[in-house]
Design a protein around this motif. Structure first.
Motif, short mmCIF file in Angstrom:
data_model
loop_
_atom_site.label_atom_id
_atom_site.label_comp_id
_atom_site.label_asym_id
_atom_site.label_seq_id
_atom_site.Cartn_x
_atom_site.Cartn_y
_atom_site.Cartn_z
N ALA A 108 1.09 -1.50 -0.60
CA ALA A 108 0.28 0.19 -0.30
C ALA A 108 0.63 0.84 0.36
N SER A 109 1.83 1.15 0.77
CA SER A 109 2.49 2.23 0.60
C SER A 109 3.11 2.94 -0.31
N GLU A 110 3.76 1.87 -1.25
CA GLU A 110 3.78 2.10 -2.59
C GLU A 110 3.19 2.05 -3.34
N ARG A 111 1.72 1.90 -3.35
CA ARG A 111 0.48 2.35 -4.53
C ARG A 111 0.39 4.40 -4.09
N PHE A 112 0.15 4.24 -2.60
CA PHE A 112 -0.10 5.31 -2.65
C PHE A 112 0.98 6.61 -2.26
N SER A 113 2.33 6.50 -2.53
CA SER A 113 3.63 7.31 -2.91
C SER A 113 3.31 7.36 -4.23
N ALA A 155 -1.05 9.57 -4.83
CA ALA A 155 -1.29 10.16 -3.45
C ALA A 155 -3.16 10.15 -4.08
N LEU A 156 -4.03 10.49 -4.82
CA LEU A 156 -5.13 10.34 -5.15
C LEU A 156 -5.67 9.48 -4.82
N ARG A 157 -5.18 7.78 -5.11
CA ARG A 157 -5.33 6.74 -4.35
C ARG A 157 -5.97 6.41 -3.38
N MET A 158 -5.57 7.25 -1.86
CA MET A 158 -6.37 7.39 -0.65
C MET A 158 -7.75 7.99 -1.13
N THR A 190 -3.57 1.32 7.17
CA THR A 190 -2.48 1.77 8.33
C THR A 190 -1.38 2.93 7.49
N ALA A 191 -1.20 2.63 5.67
CA ALA A 191 -0.27 2.92 5.16
C ALA A 191 -1.54 4.25 4.73
N MET A 192 -2.96 4.10 5.16
CA MET A 192 -3.72 5.94 4.67
C MET A 192 -3.32 6.93 6.05
N GLN A 193 -2.70 6.60 6.91
CA GLN A 193 -2.53 7.09 8.01
C GLN A 193 -1.07 7.29 7.89
N GLN A 194 -0.20 6.73 7.76
CA GLN A 194 1.20 6.54 7.34
C GLN A 194 0.87 8.01 6.27
N GLN A 195 0.58 7.65 5.57
CA GLN A 195 0.77 8.77 3.97
C GLN A 195 0.52 9.97 3.65
N ALA A 196 -0.66 10.29 4.24
CA ALA A 196 -2.15 11.42 4.24
C ALA A 196 -1.33 12.76 3.92
N GLN A 197 -0.35 12.70 4.21
CA GLN A 197 0.66 14.20 3.65
C GLN A 197 0.58 14.29 2.83
N LEU A 198 0.76 13.55 2.62
CA LEU A 198 1.54 13.44 0.60
C LEU A 198 0.00 13.94 -0.30
N LEU A 199 -1.22 13.76 0.80
CA LEU A 199 -2.42 14.51 -0.38
C LEU A 199 -1.98 16.07 -0.27
N GLU A 222 -10.35 9.22 10.89
CA GLU A 222 -9.58 8.31 11.38
C GLU A 222 -8.25 7.69 10.72
N THR A 223 -8.60 8.13 9.41
CA THR A 223 -6.53 8.24 9.26
C THR A 223 -6.64 9.14 8.94
N GLY A 224 -7.11 10.19 8.90
CA GLY A 224 -5.99 11.91 9.09
C GLY A 224 -6.00 12.49 7.67
N LEU A 225 -6.82 11.53 6.64
CA LEU A 225 -6.99 12.29 5.39
C LEU A 225 -7.56 14.00 5.28
N TYR A 226 -8.61 14.01 6.53
CA TYR A 226 -9.34 15.43 6.12
C TYR A 226 -8.18 16.95 6.18
N ARG A 227 -7.28 16.10 7.62
CA ARG A 227 -6.16 17.44 7.68
C ARG A 227 -6.15 17.92 6.31
N PHE A 228 -6.07 17.57 5.35
CA PHE A 228 -5.59 17.23 4.36
C PHE A 228 -6.55 18.13 3.15
N LEU A 229 -7.32 18.48 3.26
CA LEU A 229 -8.64 18.59 2.63
C LEU A 229 -9.23 20.22 2.81
N PRO A 230 -8.75 20.74 1.73
CA PRO A 230 -9.16 22.45 2.22
C PRO A 230 -10.69 22.85 3.05
#
Length: 397
Positions: free
Chosen positions: A149-154, A157-160, A180-189, A219-227
């Motif tokens: 997952a870490s490779e696919r999201f790196s 990043a839109l895949r998350m 877990t990978a989404m939580q760790q790589q959310a900032q890539l958004l 839960e993944t923290g993706l919201y932190r990188f949404l406008p």
């Protein structure tokens, strides 16, 4: 397996590619949705033929994405995207590969895809090719990446956000390593254009399982990188706790805007790159929510809001108050209004000038609005004679 009629239209394209010595398969979302018995709007074809070889086989083609291997083949008035098997290089912008390499292997093409459920193929006989156990994950309702997952999201990043969107659309859950990978790589958004984020969130809000998808964003923290949402976790949690699954996409944005910003709707939605027309509708609806909560529904309020905003605000208030909306009643109230627009008022400023012999001024607009309000509230009939008489009785002339 019997090939559904929608795929039948594309079979001549697959057959011609095979007759020319190449491999060709149905791939991607259409294959997934066929297995899920969902409606299918288009099909994609993958082939071992290079773009130039595809163009040599078919008479009518369009180079819609030739650099990335995609040719639109026109067959009996319908276009089918045919893409060459390919592998991809590094993604320096976390969105698109720096370059692609065309290959002759279906397996190599499938292993570059995002999720196992999207990494299946089907031949013209209806036989499935499923090297990454996509069928099993679909049967188990799991969203799992192909490979790490870490490779696919790196890579993209839109895949998350796509993963969260599929939670809503398919009512699937995130596989633990994927989550877990989404939580760790959310900032890539941060590297993804706002317009692409909006497109994914719009699709998420059109799904039938919005609540769980919104919970996934939290839960993944993706919201932190949404406008506009980075510091609004509490509002987003409140939003996710409501009965949002029955709301339309626009109604969701109205409730979210109410919870997050209320008086600052325009800058919030501009941050999302909303078009002006959508901003105006959400802004009008949010204003109507406040009025409905303060004084309840009345004809004048509905007239000012307009049908769409009145109905959407009614749905939003019901959602906020955790009750079922009576949208039919709201629509009936608007439909029963004596007039629907200011232009339908039986008098004009010219009539007021004629009746009073006064000079033009802001008084005209004020009296027209009072007449308009009286007609809407059925205090007076919408005729020139009745409105004149009412204005004189009220000492407004």
């Amino acid at each position: 397996m019997i090939i559904p009629s929608f795929f039948q239209q594309a079979l001549p394209v697959l057959s011609k590619l095979e007759d020319s010595g190449y491999e060709a398969y149905f791939v991607g979302g259409a294959v997934r949705d066929l297995f899920l018995s969902r409606s299918i709007h288009d099909v994609d074809i993958a082939t071992s033929a290079t773009p130039l070889e595809v163009k040599a086989i078919f008479t009518h083609t369009v180079d819609v994405g030739i650099d990335h291997g995609t040719i639109l083949v026109l067959h009996k008035g319908t276009g089918f995207e045919v893409t060459t098997f390919r592998t991809e290089s590094a993604y320096s912008d976390f969105r698109r590969p720096d370059h692609v390499e065309f290959v002759r292997s279906l397996y190599d093409d499938l292993k570059r895809r995002d999720f196992t459920m999207n990494a299946m193929a089907m031949d013209k006989e209806g036989q499935w090719i499923d090297p990454f156990n996509g069928k099993e994950d679909i049967q188990n309702g799991l969203i799992r990446t192909v490979g790490l997952a870490s490779e696919r999201f790196s890579e993209d990043a839109l895949r998350m956000l796509r993963a969260a969107r599929f939670v809503s659309q398919l009512s699937f859950r995130l596989e633990e390593q994927t989550k877990t990978a989404m939580q760790q790589q959310a900032q890539l958004l941060e590297h993804i254009a706002v317009e692409r984020k909006l497109a994914e969130l719009d699709k998420l809000l059109e799904g039938s399982n919005k609540k769980q998808a919104l919970t996934s964003l939290i839960e993944t923290g993706l919201y932190r990188f949404l406008p506009g949402l980075a510091d609004r976790k509490t509002a987003l949690e409140h939003f996710a706790s409501l009965q949002v699954d029955t709301l339309t996409k626009e109604q969701c944005w109205i409730v979210l805007s109410w919870l997050c910003v209320k008086e600052e709707v325009k800058p919030f939605l501009k941050g999302w790159r909303f078009p002006q027309k959508r901003i105006q509708h959400v802004e009008r609806s949010v204003k109507t929510i406040g009025q409905l909560q303060a004084s309840g529904a009345d004809d004048w309020l509905f007239f000012q809001a307009g049908r769409e905003a009145a109905v959407d605000a009614t749905a939003a208030v019901a959602c906020l108050e955790n009750r079922d909306p009576d949208l039919e009643q709201a629509a009936d109230r608007w439909n029963a209004l004596p007039i629907k627009h200011r232009q339908e008022l039986a008098i004009s400023g010219g009539d007021l000038l004629q009746w009073t012999n006064r000079s033009r001024g802001p008084w005209i607009k004020e009296i027209l609005q009072q007449a308009e309000q009286a007609v809407v509230r059925k205090d007076v009939l919408n005729t020139r004679h009745d409105i004149e008489r009412w204005l004189r009785e009220c000492n407004l002339l």
